[in-house]
Design a protein around this motif. Structure first.
Motif, PDB file in Angstrom:
ATOM      1  N   GLU A 191      -4.014  -9.189   2.916  1.00 47.06           N
ATOM      2  CA  GLU A 191      -5.197  -9.105   2.081  1.00 47.06           C
ATOM      3  C   GLU A 191      -6.559  -9.007   2.644  1.00 47.06           C
ATOM      4  O   GLU A 191      -7.385  -8.861   2.043  1.00 47.06           O
ATOM      5  CB  GLU A 191      -5.082 -10.028   0.906  1.00 47.06           C
ATOM      6  CG  GLU A 191      -3.879  -9.868  -0.139  1.00 47.06           C
ATOM      7  CD  GLU A 191      -4.041  -8.779  -0.808  1.00 47.06           C
ATOM      8  OE1 GLU A 191      -5.010  -7.895  -0.788  1.00 47.06           O
ATOM      9  OE2 GLU A 191      -3.088  -8.458  -1.482  1.00 47.06           O
ATOM     10  N   VAL A 192      -6.522  -9.440   4.174  1.00 46.71           N
ATOM     11  CA  VAL A 192      -7.967  -9.661   4.674  1.00 46.71           C
ATOM     12  C   VAL A 192      -7.767  -8.644   5.992  1.00 46.71           C
ATOM     13  O   VAL A 192      -8.868  -8.710   6.690  1.00 46.71           O
ATOM     14  CB  VAL A 192      -7.935 -11.162   5.041  1.00 46.71           C
ATOM     15  CG1 VAL A 192      -8.107 -12.014   3.899  1.00 46.71           C
ATOM     16  CG2 VAL A 192      -7.102 -11.510   5.973  1.00 46.71           C
ATOM     17  N   ILE A 193      -6.836  -7.859   5.951  1.00 46.18           N
ATOM     18  CA  ILE A 193      -6.896  -6.783   7.242  1.00 46.18           C
ATOM     19  C   ILE A 193      -7.058  -5.633   6.356  1.00 46.18           C
ATOM     20  O   ILE A 193      -6.653  -5.105   5.539  1.00 46.18           O
ATOM     21  CB  ILE A 193      -5.486  -7.014   7.852  1.00 46.18           C
ATOM     22  CG1 ILE A 193      -5.314  -8.405   8.430  1.00 46.18           C
ATOM     23  CG2 ILE A 193      -5.325  -5.955   9.062  1.00 46.18           C
ATOM     24  CD1 ILE A 193      -3.684  -8.740   9.075  1.00 46.18           C
ATOM     25  N   THR A 194      -8.190  -4.749   7.065  1.00 48.24           N
ATOM     26  CA  THR A 194      -8.570  -3.576   6.628  1.00 48.24           C
ATOM     27  C   THR A 194      -7.244  -2.385   6.270  1.00 48.24           C
ATOM     28  O   THR A 194      -7.303  -1.923   5.487  1.00 48.24           O
ATOM     29  CB  THR A 194      -9.808  -2.831   7.426  1.00 48.24           C
ATOM     30  OG1 THR A 194     -10.669  -3.929   7.909  1.00 48.24           O
ATOM     31  CG2 THR A 194     -10.324  -1.879   6.832  1.00 48.24           C
ATOM     32  N   PHE A 195      -6.528  -2.090   7.570  1.00 46.32           N
ATOM     33  CA  PHE A 195      -5.418  -1.233   7.510  1.00 46.32           C
ATOM     34  C   PHE A 195      -4.437  -1.971   8.058  1.00 46.32           C
ATOM     35  O   PHE A 195      -3.805  -1.820   9.121  1.00 46.32           O
ATOM     36  CB  PHE A 195      -5.832  -0.068   8.314  1.00 46.32           C
ATOM     37  CG  PHE A 195      -6.870   0.814   7.771  1.00 46.32           C
ATOM     38  CD1 PHE A 195      -6.820   1.604   6.342  1.00 46.32           C
ATOM     39  CD2 PHE A 195      -8.202   0.734   8.380  1.00 46.32           C
ATOM     40  CE1 PHE A 195      -7.902   2.135   5.885  1.00 46.32           C
ATOM     41  CE2 PHE A 195      -9.365   1.582   8.029  1.00 46.32           C
ATOM     42  CZ  PHE A 195      -9.151   2.062   6.895  1.00 46.32           C
TER      43      PHE A 195
END
Length: 589
Positions: free
Chosen positions: A553-557
């Motif tokens: 949920e906190v990683i862009t891709f």
């Protein structure tokens, strides 16, 4: 194409009433009220603005636009009759004189509703991550990530650290996880590896005369995913200090991280520096884990001496650990669920007893423990209404199983879990060596580059004696926050003589050390400073700050649990010509 905006969708206020403006963004929603009357919600990075359609010409335009198309709206700002106090722009609306499509959404049906994307199947979200990120709740995590990284950079720079980037293509190194290998086109049969961490490079920087180094470093490990670990790649605040002790590193990170938790964290309280130091062996005895969640007030007690000879088979000749809670009112079905969950997570069975109103043991394995009632009551400070859950087995197994019991009881029984805080501590004095679970041979417990406590003398005195070697601790430390390992580091072994001796204990000689770590070994022979460092995980830090349960949920891709990038279609096959160029032949299984 006219697309210049005068304002963002989060900017207009009542003071702008009467102005002619142009706003651009995604058409989030269109709610038709009559044949020529509708409310359109326009969304951009900054917020949303309501657009009111009041005539046939504008209605004809918007009815032909699919949701999530990008459009430009030019019109007049006016005060809303029905204000929305929940929106920053809730006092105004825009009456359009012109609407232009800038980027048409060609799909009548979206894979999920944008503002409810977090409720969709995760694989669908990851395949359409560019849509998922349009959800303000999802985007906010990425915005926070940017802000935290900028703050980390600022704080580290203020403390005199230089941000230095280290190579991505390097040599394969036995650092505990599987490498990602990259074939070398100009060197047939040879491979680069993506770095599991900049460990060797940052130590080489210390030998090169740099005093304080850091970077937001990408790390690559071919590991399986977990809720708190993404497969493939992750980022860490990598740092190293020359002429430094363990306390220098710990105090520096405390100075950097406490302000970050206080400024960006979801919870209201943060442990004050200096954080509590808990030796590894103590952590395993009291909490059953080297990453204890100190928000839980329960502790594990050893009851081996009390229950030996009670006649219950699993206890005989085993280490027995117990966790007790008072005022227990849960039903038998609840207990059965607890035991089943413990077994699923640990592979070990747990057992239980309760204390009745007369102070007698009842339920579970109480029939075996009648003669132990007085001793157990004293050892565990039991009272009428107490509940005791127990684990037995080899010491390490009993500790870890009891640790899971502690966590489950602490979070499921009311009154034992103080969630609204960041409870931080340092786990110190890790064992230098351990016996491999599969090999049964002596192995490095954590980082092979750590300095053994006692140095060369400790290694020489323990040589050939497995028990003495297992008793040697390393100058190694982990930062733990709310049950998660948040950083790991050590005072480094900068002396080639001690390094060789440390590796000899696990069956590797001087030539092996030279072959596996040629640059470090060679550099250390030219006068290396004592140095120490650590590496807090950026992804996990952001996960803790946001209170998210999944690191994705906190990683862009992010990749999914199977290390697949569903959006880009990776991993994928490549042309035979590409394989030929790098001298690789595929062998069918």
């Amino acid at each position: 194409m006219m697309q210049s905006r005068t304002h963002t969708c989060g900017q207009l206020r009542l003071g702008d009433a009467g102005k002619n403006v142009t706003i651009v963004g995604w058409m989030e929603n269109l709610r038709e009220v009559g044949s020529n009357f509708a409310f359109l919600v326009l969304r951009d990075y900054y917020g949303t603005t309501q657009v009111v359609i009041e005539n046939e010409d504008m209605m004809r335009i918007v009815k032909g636009i699919n949701k999530e198309s990008t459009i430009s709206v030019t019109g007049t700002v006016r005060e809303r009759e029905s204000k929305n106090a929940k929106l920053a722009t809730g006092e105004i609306e825009v009456v359009p004189s012109a609407i232009e499509i800038l980027g048409k959404c060609r799909h009548n049906q979206l894979p999920f509703e944008i503002n409810k994307s977090k409720d969709a199947d995760e694989n669908v979200r990851l395949k359409y991550r560019f849509l998922d990120l349009r959800n303000p709740a999802v985007k906010s995590n990425i915005v926070l990530r940017c802000q935290v990284v900028a703050e980390l950079r600022r704080l580290m720079t203020e403390k005199g650290f230089l941000e230095i980037t280290t190579p991505i293509l390097t040599a394969s190194s036995p650092e505990g996880a599987r490498d990602y290998l990259v074939p070398a086109r100009n060197h047939p049969g040879k491979f680069y590896a993506l770095p599991q961490a900049p460990q060797q490079f940052k130590q080489l920087l210390m030998t090169s005369g740099f005093d304080r180094y850091f970077q937001i470093a990408p790390c690559f490990r071919d590991e399986d995913a977990r809720a708190d670990r993404t497969p493939g790649e992750f980022y860490q605040l990598d740092m190293e200090m020359a002429f430094a002790t363990q306390e220098d590193v710990l105090s520096t990170l405390e100075d950097v991280l406490v302000p970050v938790f206080r400024k960006f964290g979801k919870y209201s309280r943060v442990s004050s520096a200096p954080f509590r130091h808990i030796p590894y062996n103590e952590a395993m005895e009291r909490y059953g884990s080297d990453k204890p969640d100190l928000r839980i007030d329960l502790e594990i007690r050893d009851i081996t001496d009390v229950v030996q000879g009670c006649g219950f088979g699993p206890f005989e000749g085993s280490t027995v650990k117990a966790v007790a809670v008072d005022n227990f009112t849960q039903a038998r079905k609840w207990i059965d669920k607890l035991l089943a969950d413990v077994e699923v997570q640990t592979g070990s069975k747990a057992c239980w007893v309760k204390v009745d109103e007369n102070g007698q043991l009842t339920g579970g394995v109480s029939k075996f423990l009648g003669d132990c009632t007085a001793a157990l009551t004293e050892k565990l400070n039991l009272k009428p209404g107490s509940f005791v859950c127990m684990a037995a087995g080899k010491k390490a197994v009993a500790q870890k199983t009891a640790g899971v019991i502690r966590t489950m009881l602490g979070k499921r029984v009311p009154g034992h879990f103080d969630e609204d805080q960041y409870a931080l501590c340092w786990i110190v004095d890790f064992p230098m060596y351990e016996l491999g679970e599969e090999s049964g041979e002596l192995e490095f417990c954590h980082n092979p580059f750590s300095m053994p406590q006692g140095g060369l003398k400790a290694l020489e005195e323990a040589e050939g004696d497995v028990e003495k070697l297992l008793a040697i601790n390393a100058d190694q430390y982990d930062l733990v926050c709310n049950g998660y390992e948040s950083a790991s580091g050590a005072v480094r072994n900068h002396d080639p003589e001690i390094m060789v001796k440390a590796f000899e204990m696990v069956g590797l000689g001087e030539e092996d050390v030279k072959a596996k770590f040629p640059a470090m070994y060679n550099a250390f022979t030219y006068g290396a400073p004592p140095h120490a460092g650590a590496a807090p995980g950026v992804d996990r830090l952001i996960m803790l700050l946001t209170g998210e349960e999944s690191i994705r949920e906190v990683i862009t891709f992010p990749m999914n649990k199977n290390a697949q990038d569903l959006m880009m279609g990776a991993p994928t096959t490549v042309d035979q010509s590409q394989l030929d160029t790098v001298h690789i032949a595929l062998v069918e299984e």
